[in-house]
Design an enzyme around this catalytic site. Structure first.
Site, PDB file in Angstrom:
ATOM      1  N   SER A  85      33.410  42.265  33.665  1.00 44.46           N
ATOM      2  CA  SER A  85      34.186  41.845  34.838  1.00 44.46           C
ATOM      3  C   SER A  85      33.594  42.461  36.105  1.00 44.46           C
ATOM      4  CB  SER A  85      35.658  42.206  34.641  1.00 44.46           C
ATOM      5  OG  SER A  85      36.451  41.647  35.664  1.00 44.46           O
ATOM      6  N   HIS A 189      40.023  36.073  35.914  1.00 45.42           N
ATOM      7  CA  HIS A 189      39.173  35.196  35.097  1.00 45.42           C
ATOM      8  C   HIS A 189      39.930  33.975  34.577  1.00 45.42           C
ATOM      9  CE1 HIS A 189      36.204  38.288  35.515  1.00 45.42           C
ATOM     10  NE2 HIS A 189      37.052  39.173  35.031  1.00 45.42           N
TER      11      HIS A 189
END
Length: 304
Positions: A85, A189
């Site tokens: 991430s 996400h």
């Protein structure tokens, strides 16, 4: 072969930056980065409580700063880098795609944009421990959730609205042992982050980038990326698309990685690697006390 990895949001804990600021030059670097992005990184990394550093706009720059500081103290050029991430921005800097200040400016924009997107609807994320992905993923989709992080090692992270996360805790997929809410303030996400993509793309357009000087593994699909422009393009799109850390670890295996070191605040990714990469030695940088062991591990694998 060594891979240096950088953790994502949720790895932060109150005061985790404190011991690192005792290293020579560390306080000055943190102060300069703080001035550059308009955020007091030293305060948030040493004095702020868990709620303050849970704020997306704070947590993301703090994690990148800590990762860069710890990697600099390690003073090693790994063969491979990757990040989970927001850790991908750390990895991009470690690979020479961005300089440190540019990475901090980009992650500051990312954090603010994602925080604004998260404020639209009450959303969150939760880790599912155990279970079979072939069973878990359809169950999540049935509940309206997104498998936002497919982490390997028996872990998938679901993301969605607060109501959807609450429903998941009462209706777990078959084989899942536990559902653990994460210390994040949004459904990262997923489509909930789409508004942040345009802001990040605009910020990225003014960056000066270089091609990676080491092997860079993208968490979009576990593939290696050879150009700086492609790295940045993936960093932009990543905020609204799932992280495939399971595929990153498959690539580590295929590349012949023998040791994995996780930048500060380490622990999450080494835990996944212990389950998914048997035979690969792992070490997490939590405090400067871990540096000597990390250097010994690096030396051992260089000699091999």
């Amino acid at each position: 072969m060594l891979v240096l990895v950088a953790p994502g949001q949720g790895a932060q804990t109150p005061g985790f930056l404190t011991p690192w600021l005792d290293l020579p030059g560390a306080s000055d670097r943190i102060a300069a980065w703080s001035d550059a992005i308009g955020l007091d990184l030293a305060h948030y990394g040493t004095k702020a409580d868990a709620d303050e550093i849970r704020d997306t706009a704070v947590a993301q720059p703090l994690l990148v700063a800590a990762g860069l500081l710890s990697a600099s103290a390690l003073a090693v050029s790994p063969a491979v880098v990757a990040g989970h991430s927001v850790g991908e921005i750390t990895a991009a800097a470690l690979a020479g795609v961005l300089d440190d200040e540019a990475a901090l400016r980009l992650v500051r924009t990312r954090g603010l944009a994602m925080a604004d997107a998260a404020a639209v609807t009450e959303t969150g994320m939760a880790a599912l421990l155990g279970g079979d992905p072939d069973v878990t993923v359809p169950h999540l989709e049935m509940l309206g959730l997104t498998p936002a992080n497919v982490n390997g090692g028996g872990q998938i992270v679901a993301a969605g609205t607060a109501a959807q996360i609450a429903a998941l805790t009462k209706d777990m997929p078959e084989g899942v042992r536990r559902v653990v809410p994460l210390k994040v303030a949004g459904a990262f996400h997923t489509h909930h982050m789409a508004p942040a993509v345009d802001r990040l793309r605009e910020a990225a357009a003014s960056l000066t980038v270089a091609d990676p000087t080491v092997t860079y593994v993208s968490n979009a699909d576990g593939k290696t990326v050879a150009t700086g422009d492609e790295v940045i393009s993936r960093l932009v799109g990543q905020v609204a698309n799932p992280v495939r850390w399971d595929l990153c670890m498959e690539t580590f295996k295929a590349l012949g990685v023998t040791a994995l070191i996780e930048a500060c605040p380490g622990g999450t990714l080494t835990g996944l690697a212990k389950r998914a990469l048997p035979g690969v030695q792992t070490l997490a940088l939590k405090t400067p006390d871990d540096l000597d062991a990390a250097r010994a591990l690096i030396s051992e694998h260089a000699d091999a």
